[in-house]
Motif scaffolding. Structure first.
Motif, PDB file in Angstrom:
ATOM      1  N   LYS A   2      51.555  79.949  35.526  1.00 38.40           N
ATOM      2  CA  LYS A   2      50.327  80.595  35.986  1.00 38.40           C
ATOM      3  C   LYS A   2      49.985  81.789  35.100  1.00 38.40           C
ATOM      4  O   LYS A   2      48.821  81.992  34.741  1.00 38.40           O
ATOM      5  N   ILE A   3      50.986  82.595  34.761  1.00 37.31           N
ATOM      6  CA  ILE A   3      50.755  83.755  33.899  1.00 37.31           C
ATOM      7  C   ILE A   3      50.250  83.294  32.538  1.00 37.31           C
ATOM      8  O   ILE A   3      49.306  83.865  31.975  1.00 37.31           O
ATOM      9  N   SER A   4      50.861  82.247  32.009  1.00 37.50           N
ATOM     10  CA  SER A   4      50.439  81.701  30.722  1.00 37.50           C
ATOM     11  C   SER A   4      48.982  81.229  30.788  1.00 37.50           C
ATOM     12  O   SER A   4      48.199  81.484  29.870  1.00 37.50           O
ATOM     13  N   LEU A   5      48.627  80.556  31.880  1.00 37.77           N
ATOM     14  CA  LEU A   5      47.239  80.108  32.040  1.00 37.77           C
ATOM     15  C   LEU A   5      46.279  81.282  32.127  1.00 37.77           C
ATOM     16  O   LEU A   5      45.177  81.245  31.567  1.00 37.77           O
ATOM     17  N   LYS A   6      46.681  82.353  32.826  1.00 38.86           N
ATOM     18  CA  LYS A   6      45.823  83.538  32.924  1.00 38.86           C
ATOM     19  C   LYS A   6      45.560  84.125  31.548  1.00 38.86           C
ATOM     20  O   LYS A   6      44.426  84.452  31.205  1.00 38.86           O
ATOM     21  N   HIS A   7      46.629  84.279  30.759  1.00 37.05           N
ATOM     22  CA  HIS A   7      46.469  84.837  29.413  1.00 37.05           C
ATOM     23  C   HIS A   7      45.580  83.932  28.554  1.00 37.05           C
ATOM     24  O   HIS A   7      44.707  84.414  27.828  1.00 37.05           O
ATOM     25  N   ASN A   8      45.808  82.639  28.667  1.00 31.66           N
ATOM     26  CA  ASN A   8      45.020  81.691  27.895  1.00 31.66           C
ATOM     27  C   ASN A   8      43.549  81.749  28.302  1.00 31.66           C
ATOM     28  O   ASN A   8      42.657  81.761  27.437  1.00 31.66           O
ATOM     29  N   ASN A   9      43.289  81.795  29.602  1.00 31.12           N
ATOM     30  CA  ASN A   9      41.909  81.871  30.089  1.00 31.12           C
ATOM     31  C   ASN A   9      41.234  83.155  29.629  1.00 31.12           C
ATOM     32  O   ASN A   9      40.056  83.150  29.255  1.00 31.12           O
ATOM     33  N   ARG A  10      41.970  84.259  29.673  1.00 32.90           N
ATOM     34  CA  ARG A  10      41.414  85.540  29.243  1.00 32.90           C
ATOM     35  C   ARG A  10      41.053  85.477  27.753  1.00 32.90           C
ATOM     36  O   ARG A  10      39.971  85.921  27.342  1.00 32.90           O
ATOM     37  N   ALA A  11      41.949  84.911  26.944  1.00 30.83           N
ATOM     38  CA  ALA A  11      41.682  84.794  25.508  1.00 30.83           C
ATOM     39  C   ALA A  11      40.475  83.897  25.247  1.00 30.83           C
ATOM     40  O   ALA A  11      39.630  84.207  24.395  1.00 30.83           O
ATOM     41  N   LEU A  12      40.369  82.803  25.993  1.00 33.04           N
ATOM     42  CA  LEU A  12      39.214  81.915  25.835  1.00 33.04           C
ATOM     43  C   LEU A  12      37.908  82.605  26.235  1.00 33.04           C
ATOM     44  O   LEU A  12      36.887  82.454  25.562  1.00 33.04           O
ATOM     45  N   ALA A  13      37.951  83.368  27.308  1.00 34.78           N
ATOM     46  CA  ALA A  13      36.756  84.085  27.758  1.00 34.78           C
ATOM     47  C   ALA A  13      36.319  85.114  26.713  1.00 34.78           C
ATOM     48  O   ALA A  13      35.123  85.259  26.425  1.00 34.78           O
ATOM     49  N   GLN A  14      37.281  85.827  26.124  1.00 36.16           N
ATOM     50  CA  GLN A  14      36.943  86.805  25.093  1.00 36.16           C
ATOM     51  C   GLN A  14      36.365  86.122  23.852  1.00 36.16           C
ATOM     52  O   GLN A  14      35.384  86.597  23.265  1.00 36.16           O
ATOM     53  N   ALA A  15      36.954  84.994  23.458  1.00 36.44           N
ATOM     54  CA  ALA A  15      36.441  84.257  22.303  1.00 36.44           C
ATOM     55  C   ALA A  15      35.028  83.752  22.568  1.00 36.44           C
ATOM     56  O   ALA A  15      34.153  83.816  21.692  1.00 36.44           O
TER      57      ALA A  15
END
Length: 87
Positions: free
Chosen positions: A51-64
């Motif tokens: 879940k933490i990994s998905l959160k970080h990934n989602n945050r990075a995708l949103a910023q990109a």
């Protein structure tokens, strides 16, 4: 007279056997419960890491995505300005 003594001894032996069997089953049950608990904890830890990994990934995708939208807006406005200059 020998029959009742043999039956009593037999009952005593079967009682001991039953007690040992129950004790062995109890140990097995405790071991299984312990293993199940460890597995459950491991699954929870893995899922929370996931879940933490998905959160970080989602945050990075949103910023990109935000950066790309901003670049698109900037390029669009620049294109409009250049078209006005050409006219």
């Amino acid at each position: 007279m020998e029959c009742p003594v043999m039956e009593t001894g037999s009952l005593f032996t079967s009682g001991i056997k039953r007690h040992l069997k129950d004790k062995r089953i109890s140990k097995t049950t405790k071991l299984n419960v312990s293993l199940a608990s460890k597995i459950k904890t491991k699954i929870l830890n893995n899922s929370s890491i996931f879940k933490i990994s998905l959160k970080h990934n989602n945050r990075a995708l949103a910023q990109a995505l935000s950066r790309e939208k901003e670049n698109s807006r900037r390029i669009t406005t620049e294109k409009m300005l250049l078209q006005k200059e050409v006219e």
